[in-house]
Scaffold this active site. Sequence first.
Site, PDB file in Angstrom:
ATOM      1  N   GLU A 212       0.822  -1.210   0.000  1.00  0.00           N
ATOM      2  CA  GLU A 212       0.000   0.000   0.000  1.00  0.00           C
ATOM      3  C   GLU A 212       0.855   1.259   0.000  1.00  0.00           C
ATOM      4  O   GLU A 212       0.549   2.221  -0.706  1.00  0.00           O
ATOM      5  CB  GLU A 212      -0.944   0.019   1.205  1.00  0.00           C
ATOM      6  CG  GLU A 212      -1.744   1.316   1.278  1.00  0.00           C
ATOM      7  CD  GLU A 212      -2.923   1.274   2.219  1.00  0.00           C
ATOM      8  OE1 GLU A 212      -2.932   0.467   3.161  1.00  0.00           O
ATOM      9  OE2 GLU A 212      -3.853   2.066   1.992  1.00  0.00           O
TER      10      GLU A 212
ATOM     11  N   ASP B  48      -0.399  -5.104   3.159  1.00  0.00           N
ATOM     12  CA  ASP B  48      -0.934  -3.916   3.827  1.00  0.00           C
ATOM     13  C   ASP B  48      -0.317  -3.864   5.220  1.00  0.00           C
ATOM     14  O   ASP B  48      -0.667  -4.666   6.086  1.00  0.00           O
ATOM     15  CB  ASP B  48      -2.462  -3.952   3.916  1.00  0.00           C
ATOM     16  CG  ASP B  48      -3.023  -2.609   4.380  1.00  0.00           C
ATOM     17  OD1 ASP B  48      -2.224  -1.751   4.804  1.00  0.00           O
ATOM     18  OD2 ASP B  48      -4.247  -2.425   4.325  1.00  0.00           O
TER      19      ASP B  48
ATOM     20  N   ILE C 118      -0.524  -1.736   7.740  1.00  0.00           N
ATOM     21  CA  ILE C 118      -1.561  -1.546   8.766  1.00  0.00           C
ATOM     22  C   ILE C 118      -2.907  -1.461   8.064  1.00  0.00           C
ATOM     23  O   ILE C 118      -3.165  -0.516   7.318  1.00  0.00           O
ATOM     24  CB  ILE C 118      -1.373  -0.259   9.604  1.00  0.00           C
ATOM     25  CG1 ILE C 118       0.037  -0.164  10.201  1.00  0.00           C
ATOM     26  CG2 ILE C 118      -2.426  -0.225  10.719  1.00  0.00           C
ATOM     27  CD1 ILE C 118       0.241   1.062  11.101  1.00  0.00           C
ATOM     28  N   ASP C 119      -3.740  -2.460   8.278  1.00  0.00           N
ATOM     29  CA  ASP C 119      -5.104  -2.386   7.765  1.00  0.00           C
ATOM     30  C   ASP C 119      -5.980  -1.957   8.934  1.00  0.00           C
ATOM     31  O   ASP C 119      -6.166  -2.712   9.895  1.00  0.00           O
ATOM     32  CB  ASP C 119      -5.559  -3.738   7.217  1.00  0.00           C
ATOM     33  CG  ASP C 119      -6.913  -3.599   6.540  1.00  0.00           C
ATOM     34  OD1 ASP C 119      -7.022  -2.798   5.611  1.00  0.00           O
ATOM     35  OD2 ASP C 119      -7.862  -4.264   6.983  1.00  0.00           O
TER      36      ASP C 119
ATOM     37  N   THR D  59      -5.777   1.798   9.695  1.00  0.00           N
ATOM     38  CA  THR D  59      -4.925   2.900  10.150  1.00  0.00           C
ATOM     39  C   THR D  59      -5.686   3.909  11.015  1.00  0.00           C
ATOM     40  O   THR D  59      -5.159   4.410  12.005  1.00  0.00           O
ATOM     41  CB  THR D  59      -4.297   3.624   8.935  1.00  0.00           C
ATOM     42  OG1 THR D  59      -3.501   2.677   8.226  1.00  0.00           O
ATOM     43  CG2 THR D  59      -3.419   4.779   9.364  1.00  0.00           C
TER      44      THR D  59
ATOM     45  N   ASP E 143      -5.985  -5.045   0.875  1.00  0.00           N
ATOM     46  CA  ASP E 143      -6.952  -5.172   1.973  1.00  0.00           C
ATOM     47  C   ASP E 143      -7.601  -6.560   1.971  1.00  0.00           C
ATOM     48  O   ASP E 143      -8.072  -7.034   3.000  1.00  0.00           O
ATOM     49  CB  ASP E 143      -8.104  -4.152   1.836  1.00  0.00           C
ATOM     50  CG  ASP E 143      -7.624  -2.709   1.826  1.00  0.00           C
ATOM     51  OD1 ASP E 143      -6.794  -2.368   2.676  1.00  0.00           O
ATOM     52  OD2 ASP E 143      -8.086  -1.923   0.957  1.00  0.00           O
TER      53      ASP E 143
HETATM   54  P1  2AM Z   1      -6.499   0.925   5.557  1.00  0.00           P
HETATM   55  O1  2AM Z   1      -6.620   1.112   7.004  1.00  0.00           O
HETATM   56  O2  2AM Z   1      -5.341   0.081   5.159  1.00  0.00           O
HETATM   57  O3  2AM Z   1      -6.526   2.206   4.793  1.00  0.00           O
HETATM   58  C1  2AM Z   1     -12.163   0.248   6.431  1.00  0.00           C
HETATM   59  O4  2AM Z   1     -13.441   0.406   5.944  1.00  0.00           O
HETATM   60  C2  2AM Z   1     -11.301  -0.418   5.408  1.00  0.00           C
HETATM   61  O5  2AM Z   1     -11.144   0.417   4.254  1.00  0.00           O
HETATM   62  C3  2AM Z   1      -9.898  -0.655   5.922  1.00  0.00           C
HETATM   63  O6  2AM Z   1      -9.524  -1.943   5.533  1.00  0.00           O
HETATM   64  C4  2AM Z   1      -9.070   0.428   5.258  1.00  0.00           C
HETATM   65  O7  2AM Z   1      -7.745   0.054   5.043  1.00  0.00           O
HETATM   66  C5  2AM Z   1      -9.775   0.575   3.958  1.00  0.00           C
HETATM   67  N1  2AM Z   1      -9.518   1.879   3.347  1.00  0.00           N
HETATM   68  C6  2AM Z   1      -9.224   3.026   3.956  1.00  0.00           C
HETATM   69  N2  2AM Z   1      -9.032   4.024   3.082  1.00  0.00           N
HETATM   70  C7  2AM Z   1      -9.214   3.481   1.866  1.00  0.00           C
HETATM   71  C8  2AM Z   1      -9.163   4.004   0.541  1.00  0.00           C
HETATM   72  N3  2AM Z   1      -8.883   5.268   0.289  1.00  0.00           N
HETATM   73  N4  2AM Z   1      -9.401   3.159  -0.472  1.00  0.00           N
HETATM   74  C9  2AM Z   1      -9.698   1.887  -0.215  1.00  0.00           C
HETATM   75  N5  2AM Z   1      -9.754   1.338   1.008  1.00  0.00           N
HETATM   76  C10 2AM Z   1      -9.524   2.122   2.039  1.00  0.00           C
HETATM   77 CA    CA Z   2      -3.110   0.298   5.214  1.00  0.00          CA
END
Ligand code: 2AM
Ligand code: CA
Length: 279
Positions: free
Chosen positions: A78, A105, A107-108, A110, A233
């Site tokens: 990512e 990823d 940190i999924d 964040t 993700d």
């Molecule tokens: P992340 O924390 O790695 O960004 C939450 O609904 C989920 O959506 C999380 O798995 C998050 O992953 C993801 N997510 C957050 N921002 C995003 C984005 N801009 N596009 C796609 N997924 C996103």
């Molecule tokens: Ca992430």
Amino acid sequence: MSNHERETYTVTGKSFTAVAVNMAAKAGEYMKSKLGQATDVRVKTSPHDLVTEVDKGTEILIRKIIHTYFPTHDILGEEGVEPGAEASRLALEAVKDREYVWIVDPIDGTTNFIHGLPFYSVSIALAHRGEVIVGVVYDPSRDELFVAEKGKGAYVHGKRIQVSPEEELAGSLVATGFPTDRQHVLPLALKQIESVAPRVRNIRAGGSAALHLAYVAAGRLTGFWEANLNAWDIAAGMLLVQEAGGKVTDMNGEPYGLHVRDVAATNGRIHDDLIAAIR
Ligand code: 2AM
Ligand code: CA
């Protein structure tokens, strides 16, 4: 055999899954040590889309380990890709047919990590010519490590996991997520929730897609759906669900592939009904 050759053999002889588990554990330990200390929070596409120096540091740590063991493998991470759906598509396109691609990823979840909410994970998958063959999701807060290998089942700390037995939506606990794209994707997601909510036992939205998928695999959730996610993700959690006896498709019911961004994952039994409710 010279010393050098022996060393090389030992290093590259490590199994893919063993390395994935090792990386996830190390990454998890690192990010947990930084919980509550992420000071350099940056907005990506919007104030709802955040990244910290811990995301970046964790990905660097993972990349170093992959390069050490498997210097010829490709990495789709990512933090190596510009924000936005189009950049993600291009980055995936560039590597999807390569022999071995690690999909990471760091940190999924964040947003949770920044707020100190202990529901975030490390997600690491390995694809061989576009097919996911290893998936690891690690939850440092609960010290739960979910591992799946293609054709060999899904496990949490060595104990086999399987999807839940519910046959009907009415008895199902399902999860989804609230998208960062407030303009185009959020209105659609709210419509889906409006349609699904009256039909299921209840809906949860924990904020880590990878962990939700691991929970579907472990039978703690009956299903999960979310639009506009990225390959990193989904890939690892997808294999967990499949190997735990569940089903993963796009929101039209088409088979999973790395390109899928709108995902539906269930115990299999409620799959068609959940998709019908979403649409
Ligand atoms: P992340 O924390 O790695 O960004 C939450 O609904 C989920 O959506 C999380 O798995 C998050 O992953 C993801 N997510 C957050 N921002 C995003 C984005 N801009 N596009 C796609 N997924 C996103
Ligand atoms: Ca992430």
